[in-house]
Design a protein around this motif. Structure first.
Motif, PDB file in Angstrom:
ATOM      1  N   SER A  51     -12.972 -42.664  24.569  1.00  8.88           N
ATOM      2  CA  SER A  51     -11.560 -43.093  24.563  1.00  8.88           C
ATOM      3  C   SER A  51     -10.687 -41.928  24.984  1.00  8.88           C
ATOM      4  O   SER A  51     -10.858 -40.811  24.510  1.00  8.88           O
TER       5      SER A  51
ATOM      6  N   PHE B 286      -6.038 -37.957  15.862  1.00  8.25           N
ATOM      7  CA  PHE B 286      -6.401 -38.436  17.190  1.00  8.25           C
ATOM      8  C   PHE B 286      -5.726 -39.779  17.405  1.00  8.25           C
ATOM      9  O   PHE B 286      -5.773 -40.649  16.536  1.00  8.25           O
ATOM     10  N   THR B 287      -5.080 -39.934  18.545  1.00  5.77           N
ATOM     11  CA  THR B 287      -4.442 -41.208  18.848  1.00  5.77           C
ATOM     12  C   THR B 287      -4.655 -41.581  20.309  1.00  5.77           C
ATOM     13  O   THR B 287      -4.661 -40.710  21.176  1.00  5.77           O
ATOM     14  N   THR B 288      -4.833 -42.866  20.546  1.00  2.16           N
ATOM     15  CA  THR B 288      -4.887 -43.340  21.926  1.00  2.16           C
ATOM     16  C   THR B 288      -3.486 -43.752  22.379  1.00  2.16           C
ATOM     17  O   THR B 288      -3.293 -44.143  23.516  1.00  2.16           O
TER      18      THR B 288
ATOM     19  N   TYR C 109      -9.760 -47.338   5.436  1.00  4.30           N
ATOM     20  CA  TYR C 109      -9.949 -47.826   6.806  1.00  4.30           C
ATOM     21  C   TYR C 109      -9.935 -46.689   7.831  1.00  4.30           C
ATOM     22  O   TYR C 109     -10.277 -46.903   8.999  1.00  4.30           O
ATOM     23  N   VAL C 110      -9.547 -45.516   7.375  1.00  4.23           N
ATOM     24  CA  VAL C 110      -9.676 -44.354   8.257  1.00  4.23           C
ATOM     25  C   VAL C 110     -11.014 -43.674   7.934  1.00  4.23           C
ATOM     26  O   VAL C 110     -11.306 -43.355   6.784  1.00  4.23           O
ATOM     27  N   LEU C 111     -11.813 -43.520   8.982  1.00  3.85           N
ATOM     28  CA  LEU C 111     -13.170 -43.010   8.804  1.00  3.85           C
ATOM     29  C   LEU C 111     -13.226 -41.534   9.142  1.00  3.85           C
ATOM     30  O   LEU C 111     -12.616 -41.094  10.126  1.00  3.85           O
TER      31      LEU C 111
ATOM     32  N   TYR D  77     -14.762 -40.339  12.763  1.00  8.31           N
ATOM     33  CA  TYR D  77     -14.198 -40.601  14.083  1.00  8.31           C
ATOM     34  C   TYR D  77     -12.934 -39.795  14.286  1.00  8.31           C
ATOM     35  O   TYR D  77     -12.145 -39.612  13.338  1.00  8.31           O
TER      36      TYR D  77
ATOM     37  N   ILE E  66      -5.022 -40.108  10.836  1.00  5.76           N
ATOM     38  CA  ILE E  66      -4.241 -40.822  11.844  1.00  5.76           C
ATOM     39  C   ILE E  66      -2.753 -40.711  11.567  1.00  5.76           C
ATOM     40  O   ILE E  66      -2.320 -40.493  10.435  1.00  5.76           O
TER      41      ILE E  66
ATOM     42  N   GLY F 224       2.720 -50.890  16.026  1.00  3.42           N
ATOM     43  CA  GLY F 224       1.831 -50.976  17.186  1.00  3.42           C
ATOM     44  C   GLY F 224       0.363 -51.124  16.846  1.00  3.42           C
ATOM     45  O   GLY F 224      -0.466 -51.316  17.728  1.00  3.42           O
ATOM     46  N   ASP F 225       0.012 -51.032  15.553  1.00  2.21           N
ATOM     47  CA  ASP F 225      -1.390 -51.116  15.160  1.00  2.21           C
ATOM     48  C   ASP F 225      -1.495 -52.072  13.973  1.00  2.21           C
ATOM     49  O   ASP F 225      -0.804 -51.910  12.960  1.00  2.21           O
TER      50      ASP F 225
ATOM     51  N   LYS G 115     -17.091 -42.049  20.505  1.00  2.00           N
ATOM     52  CA  LYS G 115     -17.556 -42.622  19.244  1.00  2.00           C
ATOM     53  C   LYS G 115     -18.854 -41.949  18.814  1.00  2.00           C
ATOM     54  O   LYS G 115     -19.184 -41.907  17.647  1.00  2.00           O
TER      55      LYS G 115
END
Ligand code: ANZ
Length: 951
Positions: free
Chosen positions: A308, A325-327, A406-408, A411, A416, A422-423, A511
């Motif tokens: 990604s 990290f953000t896309t 929910y944040v792993l 990864y 986050i 937006g998410d 990933k």
């Protein structure tokens, strides 16, 4: 279905090809092949080089089956499908002039063998050796043309030493992303000595800028060790209490369980060995373009690596910076809170006193959940605020920091920036805890319509996050203006701004995680590593192999499968005498007390580079003999690799990774190990369930008028994987006994395209036996046993039939369409038996025998010998095609009456005008159109058309 019986009527001719005769022929030829060393393949140099001069001009071919583990249950008829296919291919290639390397070894360490040992209480070595013996017997009986001298096992001492040597090569390397590799691209493994040198000479400094000489010995060691391609780190791992060991990500199934044993798997932080496969992520993706592999496998590898593109953004807090990290860096103005993974290392430092107990409770609850549960989209969001805040770099706002499962940790950075507008996950979280939601992209009218709400940037009415494109809104500060841009423009502009202002940078995230390389089990390769006061130390090559110590306490301590708080115990830790050693490592420190590593290597270690062992099975002085390796690996590596698609991301990814490291270190010379991959399908067998839905023994089921019965009760048929669980085991031994190996081989190849899955049908096997019986009869008189071929010259139709068979067989072989040659061979056999009921010309019988040889090698050898040849046909030239014989035998000729098409005749090519006229008049459609009419004129253009002019 009753089990197959070799029940043949007593009045059978004495020399008929049947199971009993096949058995005699097959075992005799297997003994002769062994005695003559028929399948021994010479290497260019070294101990196996005898006879190389004779094949020096030939092309090479390296064919491999995926490394099997010697299972306790022995083979079933599904296993050999791929092995037969590679054998047919290899035999064909030998007959077309190739020097072929084909063998089969055993991947004997690892969980299956060990689980079996634990279940039976027998030492895994005893089991493993017994299983290998059974498998060798079953495979030998199948008549596979393997070089027996190269049939290694990962448990052999030389193999163990080889695996440990490779481990040390990787351990003694680091990845330099700026170095140019041998393909001209960026990134390459380099010897760790070069890294050390660069620190020593001042080319590099420690993170805090101190020169090498000012670092303590411990600091120096840690600095280097942290950069090795194999390293020890405290990382989130998949702890599987039911197996008593951690497992790799690749070994966890989609529903969060161990692929071996199907036990639950939990995320935990533990100190473990890792291999830096992530350093190779880009090359592992890019170099998929260099191989000829099935597209689905390439896709699975790409998805597993999961590249990604996005950014890393730094947020400042009282306890230091946190990177996320953000896309979607374009949404930074909408980041209204931050979420850390519960395992994030900064959680303790950030947690306010008042939140400590809530945070601790939340963290232990998260530890007992699997990654899959944690990522489950439908779950209600949970989390705890740490009582601390971070500064949003674009607007200086203080945003609260939370932890949520929910944040792993595995990864990105494990943290986050949450953008609820937006998410969707962040949206749900914000709604759950009443956190602000700020829109940064204006959704289109249509989106609001589907929500059934009025268009507005006031998110209070929104029912979900908007993830699509649109004009950016509410996103500007004095130096960064995103408003009005679209998503892509805003992403780019933000990244530039972050870089200029020192708040972050563009990054590619994968990933793929580093490969967890240690197992807390017994039955694996010991690490060639000892510890001194400062950390791990490599043993010198001269001290290898480190043998697995003898013990009867090999069973791992396993735990209640759901006891996520349990701690692994390593069986090798119980062996104090083995573990504590005094050694002189030859590094100038003299003899000193050291402690051995007590983890063992994972299942996959032995299968990573076993092709190098096939090339040089006894060599130990280096990883391989360069000349032999260059010869067999050639330009593209292994020429054909056949195995199941289940290895798409485990073995095939690890193997490519090790190979690339060795490529960088100039130990191997092809960028990829396996040039061509082929996935064979599965053979499924009928399984039967009774009225309760319980499987009944398939071999006891009978069929009565379409109804399947077991024990007097009707049962239902389905098709499934062959094995004990569906009670539908069919072993090759039963088939050898009832039909012979050649019939089994021919049947499996004739079942359909190799890549497809297909149902086993014991009753259909006799069809393959009948074909072999007919081929036998072409050469041998069943009554007298005499050879019955003649010296007669073949006719033109004979030669056409022969050469169309040669063409069909040759065409299909290279493409591994191995069922089609059998159809061609059947046609030729039919032609010969119908044309020459009393004995066919030997110039036709001989090529028939040669063409069936790859499929039914024993029968072919026997017939070849009876035809008067004294040498094995294994290297006899395969029949050569004469293309001039391929003229189509028939042509289509239209017949018109008064210019109107009435029919199209299929006639022999070269038919004369008179023959065509007769054929046209004999045609039913023509004759009925002619009733009551007279033919005035007949126009015939031979090979083209017939026109009748009638009145
Ligand atoms: C802010 C943001 C705004 C995001 C937005 C998405 C949409 P892929 O595509 O799978 O790489 N993320 C990052 N690390 C994470 C972790 N350790 N655990 C869970 N989620 C994590 O996904 C990348 C996105 O997933 C990142 O971009 C981040 O959320 C989240 F409108 O950052 B995003």
């Amino acid at each position: 279905m009753s089990s197959p019986q070799a029940t043949l009527p007593d009045d059978q001719p004495e020399h008929r090809y049947n199971a009993a005769l096949a058995d005699r022929i097959e075992t005799a030829w297997q003994d002769r092949w062994d005695a003559d060393g028929t399948y021994e393949t010479p290497n260019p140099v070294g101990p196996l080089s005898e006879g190389f001069a004779e094949v020096a001009d030939a092309k090479k071919l390296f064919v491999m089956d995926m490394f099997p583990y010697p299972s306790g249950a022995g083979l079933h008829v599904g296993h050999p499908l791929g092995y037969i296919a590679t054998d047919v291919f290899a035999r064909y290639k030998r007959m077309t002039g190739f020097n072929v390397l084909h063998t089969m070894g055993y991947d004997a360490y690892g969980l299956p063998a060990e689980q079996h040992a634990v279940a039976t209480g027998q030492h895994p070595l005893i089991n493993t050796e017994a299983n290998i013996a059974t498998m060798r017997r079953q495979l030998r009986r199948l008549g596979l043309g393997h070089d027996p001298r190269r049939s290694v096992s990962t448990t052999d001492r030389e193999f163990l030493e080889f695996t440990q040597r490779i481990f040390l090569r990787i351990f003694n390397s680091w990845y330099d992303p700026t170095a140019v590799n041998r393909l001209g691209g960026p990134g390459r493994a380099r010897p760790i000595s070069e890294l050390l040198e660069s620190y020593r000479t001042g080319g590099r400094r420690s993170a805090d800028g101190r020169p090498w000489a000012e670092l303590s010995e411990q600091e120096q060691r840690s600095l280097i060790d942290a950069q090795r391609l194999v390293y020890v780190a405290d990382v989130p791992v998949n702890w599987c209490p039911g197996l008593g060991t951690i497992v790799a990500n690749e070994e966890v199934t989609a529903d969060g369980r161990s692929d071996r044993g199907n036990f639950p798997v939990f995320k935990r932080n533990m100190r473990q060995w890792l291999m830096r496969i992530t350093a190779y992520a880009d090359r592992l993706v890019d170099d998929l373009d260099l191989v000829s592999w099935p597209e689905p496998v390439r896709l699975m590898q790409r998805n597993w690596i999961g590249r990604s593109v996005g950014a890393r953004v730094r947020f400042t807090t009282a306890a230091g910076d946190i990177e996320v990290f953000t896309t979607r860096p374009d949404t930074l103005f909408g980041a209204t809170f931050m979420v850390l993974s519960p395992e994030h290392p900064m959680v303790d430092a950030l947690t306010a006193e008042s939140q400590k107990s809530a945070v601790d409770a939340y963290r232990s609850a998260a530890a007992s959940k699997t990654d899959i549960d944690r990522q489950d989209e439908g779950r209600a969001k949970t989390g705890v605020a740490l009582g601390a805040s971070a500064t949003n770099p674009v607007n200086g706002e203080q945003i609260p920091i939370w932890i949520a499962d929910y944040v792993l940790m595995g990864y990105g950075t494990g943290a986050i920036m949450a953008v609820p507008s937006g998410d969707q996950r962040d949206f749900e979280f914000a709604r759950q805890f009443g956190l602000p939601i700020v829109a940064t992209i204006a959704p289109p009218q249509a989106w609001f319509d589907t929500q059934g709400v009025e268009p507005s940037l006031d998110t209070a009415a929104w029912k979900q996050a908007y993830t699509g494109d649109g004009p950016v809104v509410q996103s500007q500060n004095t130096t960064l203006v995103l408003d009005g841009m679209n998503k892509a423009e805003a992403v780019a502009a933000t990244i530039t701004w972050l870089q200029q202002h020192g708040h972050g940078a563009a990054t590619v995230q994968t990933k793929l995680r580093d490969w967890l390389f240690s197992r807390q089990r017994y039955w694996g390769e010991p690490f060639p590593i000892v510890y001194d006061d400062y950390g791990p130390v490599a043993l010198p090559d001269a001290m290898l192999p480190v043998d697995l110590p003898e013990t009867d306490q090999f069973a791992p301590r396993s735990f209640d499968a759901n006891d996520s708080a349990s701690e692994p115990e390593r069986p090798l830790d119980r062996l104090a005498e083995w573990k504590h050693v005094t050694l002189d490592l030859g590094d100038g420190s003299g003899a000193r007390a050291l402690v051995r590593e007590t983890n063992v290597m994972p299942q996959w270690a032995g299968s990573c580079t076993y092709y190098l062992r096939y090339i040089d099975p006894t060599h130990v002085e280096s990883l391989s003999v360069e000349e032999n390796q260059r010869y067999w690996m050639g330009e593209n590596g292994v020429d054909l690799y056949v195995g199941g698609v289940e290895h798409a991301v485990l073995h095939l990814l690890y193997s490519r990774f090790w190979h690339k490291v060795l490529f960088d270190l100039e130990e191997v010379h092809t960028p990829e190990p396996f040039g061509r991959l082929f996935n064979q399908g599965y053979i499924q067998a009928p399984a039967f369930t009774d009225q309760r839905g319980i499987y009944v023994e398939a071999s006891e089921v009978t069929e009565h008028g379409g109804q399947f019965m077991h024990d007097g009760q009707p049962v239902k048929r389905e098709f499934g994987k062959i094995g004990k669980s569906l009670k539908n085991m069919v072993s090759p031994d039963e088939m050898y006994q009832a039909y012979g190996a050649d019939t089994l081989r021919l049947y499996e190849m004739s079942m359909g395209p190799l890549e497809q899955s297909k149902p086993w049908d014991t009753r259909a096997v006799s069809g393959s036996l009948r074909l072999l019986q007919r081929i036998w009869r072409v050469v041998v008189d069943e009554t007298s046993g005499e050879v019955r071929v003649t010296d007669a010259q073949p006719t033109t139709p004979d030669l056409r039939a022969l050469h169309s068979t040669i063409a069909g067989v040759r065409d299909s072989m290279d493409a591994l369409r191995l069922n089609t040659p059998i159809a061609r061979i059947t046609e030729l056999t039919n032609h010969l038996t119908s044309t020459y009921p009393a004995g066919a010309p030997s110039v036709l019988a001989e090529p028939l025998v040669l063409m069936v040889a790859p499929f039914a090698p024993h029968l072919a050898e026997e017939l070849w010998m009876r035809l008067g040849h004294t040498q094995s046909l294994v290297r006899e030239p395969f029949p050569i095609l004469d293309p001039s014989m391929l003229v189509s035998d028939t042509v289509a000729v239209p017949v018109q009456i008064n210019g109107k098409l009435r029919t199209v005749l299929t006639v022999a090519a070269g038919s004369t005008g008179a023959q065509l006229e007769a054929a046209a008049l004999a045609d039913e459609r023509v004759s009925s159109a002619l009733v009551g009419r007279t033919i005035k004129k007949v126009v015939v253009v031979p090979g083209k058309m017939v026109n009748l002019v009638v009145g």
